[in-house]
Design a protein around this motif. Sequence first.
Motif, PDB file in Angstrom:
ATOM      1  N   ARG A 296     -61.153 -47.570 143.983  1.00  0.00           N
ATOM      2  CA  ARG A 296     -60.295 -47.234 142.683  1.00  0.00           C
ATOM      3  C   ARG A 296     -60.570 -46.101 142.008  1.00  0.00           C
ATOM      4  O   ARG A 296     -59.418 -45.456 141.534  1.00  0.00           O
ATOM      5  CB  ARG A 296     -60.384 -48.556 141.768  1.00  0.00           C
ATOM      6  CG  ARG A 296     -59.768 -49.897 142.384  1.00  0.00           C
ATOM      7  CD  ARG A 296     -59.878 -51.069 141.438  1.00  0.00           C
ATOM      8  NE  ARG A 296     -59.460 -52.294 141.903  1.00  0.00           N
ATOM      9  CZ  ARG A 296     -58.364 -52.760 141.744  1.00  0.00           C
ATOM     10  NH1 ARG A 296     -57.468 -51.951 141.236  1.00  0.00           N
ATOM     11  NH2 ARG A 296     -57.966 -53.892 142.124  1.00  0.00           N
TER      12      ARG A 296
ATOM     13  N   GLN B 151     -55.130 -42.718 139.681  1.00  0.00           N
ATOM     14  CA  GLN B 151     -53.660 -43.400 139.234  1.00  0.00           C
ATOM     15  C   GLN B 151     -52.972 -43.898 140.740  1.00  0.00           C
ATOM     16  O   GLN B 151     -52.179 -45.015 140.420  1.00  0.00           O
ATOM     17  CB  GLN B 151     -52.653 -42.542 138.778  1.00  0.00           C
ATOM     18  CG  GLN B 151     -53.120 -42.011 137.318  1.00  0.00           C
ATOM     19  CD  GLN B 151     -52.165 -41.108 136.626  1.00  0.00           C
ATOM     20  OE1 GLN B 151     -51.436 -40.403 137.278  1.00  0.00           O
ATOM     21  NE2 GLN B 151     -52.363 -40.900 135.206  1.00  0.00           N
TER      22      GLN B 151
ATOM     23  N   GLY C 188     -53.073 -47.780 141.868  1.00  0.00           N
ATOM     24  CA  GLY C 188     -51.954 -48.808 141.067  1.00  0.00           C
ATOM     25  C   GLY C 188     -51.157 -49.004 142.305  1.00  0.00           C
ATOM     26  O   GLY C 188     -50.031 -49.876 142.237  1.00  0.00           O
ATOM     27  N   GLN C 189     -50.880 -47.993 143.306  1.00  0.00           N
ATOM     28  CA  GLN C 189     -49.951 -48.223 144.636  1.00  0.00           C
ATOM     29  C   GLN C 189     -50.583 -49.051 145.786  1.00  0.00           C
ATOM     30  O   GLN C 189     -50.000 -49.332 146.705  1.00  0.00           O
ATOM     31  CB  GLN C 189     -49.452 -46.975 145.054  1.00  0.00           C
ATOM     32  CG  GLN C 189     -48.819 -46.156 144.138  1.00  0.00           C
ATOM     33  CD  GLN C 189     -48.475 -44.597 144.585  1.00  0.00           C
ATOM     34  OE1 GLN C 189     -47.687 -44.534 145.638  1.00  0.00           O
ATOM     35  NE2 GLN C 189     -48.868 -43.741 143.968  1.00  0.00           N
TER      36      GLN C 189
END
Length: 327
Positions: A56, A61, A64-65
């Motif tokens: 993570r 960013q 998040g996908q």
Amino acid sequence: MPDVSGLPEPPGAHHVVLYDSDAQFLAAALPFARAGLAAREPVFIATGPGNASLLRRHLGQDAGQVDFADARTWYHSPAKTLLAYHDKACAAPGGSRVVGEAVWSGRNEDQAREWTRYEALLNLALLATGAKHLCPYDTRVLPEMVLRAARLTHPGLAAGADYWSNPAYVDPEQFSAACDTAPLPARPRRAQARAFHGNEDLAGLRDFTNRRARAAGLPPTRIDNLLICVDEAAANTVRHGAGHGTCWIWTTRTEVLCEISDPKGTLNAAIVGYLPPSVSQLNGRGMWIIRQLCDSVDIRTDHRGSRVRLHLDRDPDVTPPGTAPPA
């Protein structure tokens, strides 16, 4: 997102990466996940909290996908996890990516053997789906038995962003058959038995099973599962085996176990019941049902006939694959 167009693609569907540091884990898992995101493929990661946190953080960013799951709940039952990955792969015909790190801590030898079988049979479940799996194994903590099996059950090897064929890879059906040569632990003397003869005895067998399962404290849904599985196994003995057999039931601190013996039956247990039967397939549905409703199943065939040993956890609160809480 960093440019990953120059990264080599895994040549096959199922690769193992043996790592001994966080850096080695990230060197393989991070570019693998990023390549999937760049190709707009679904990316699923099931690993422990520590490695999930590492990914993570380094995905930033892009995390998040990615669909994350806690390996401690995802890897609960080999047959159910196999089905869950099969369904995920079939739902993404354009290709998908999985970083899947099975849980080995706390497994006894028999349980570990079933999870190594799962790794072998995953190769069959992924055939023609376009899915790619990367399986990390932490050499700092895993026993040699598990690491040795990992080298036999993955057709590809990985280190960093490099991939190559595994010369030690064993055919999945051959590997699975070898798992069934290990002797099962003996039934305890306290195991309670009931013989059955023909279809007319199956109702009595269900009653015996129901009473013993209730006495063991299984919740109603688990009792229903056990009754279905005992009925399927006994009916198979009546239809295709000796026509009669014996059912034993006993408990441990964590499980209810039920064994159905057929003095003349033979079962090719290497792959039967592990993968969903096709609509046109007439045989194998009983074992498919049994494997999905039980937490694990052992099958042995020798000169004395066949034995089907069913395991059901006594803990009703275990979360099955596919319903893991959000990470």
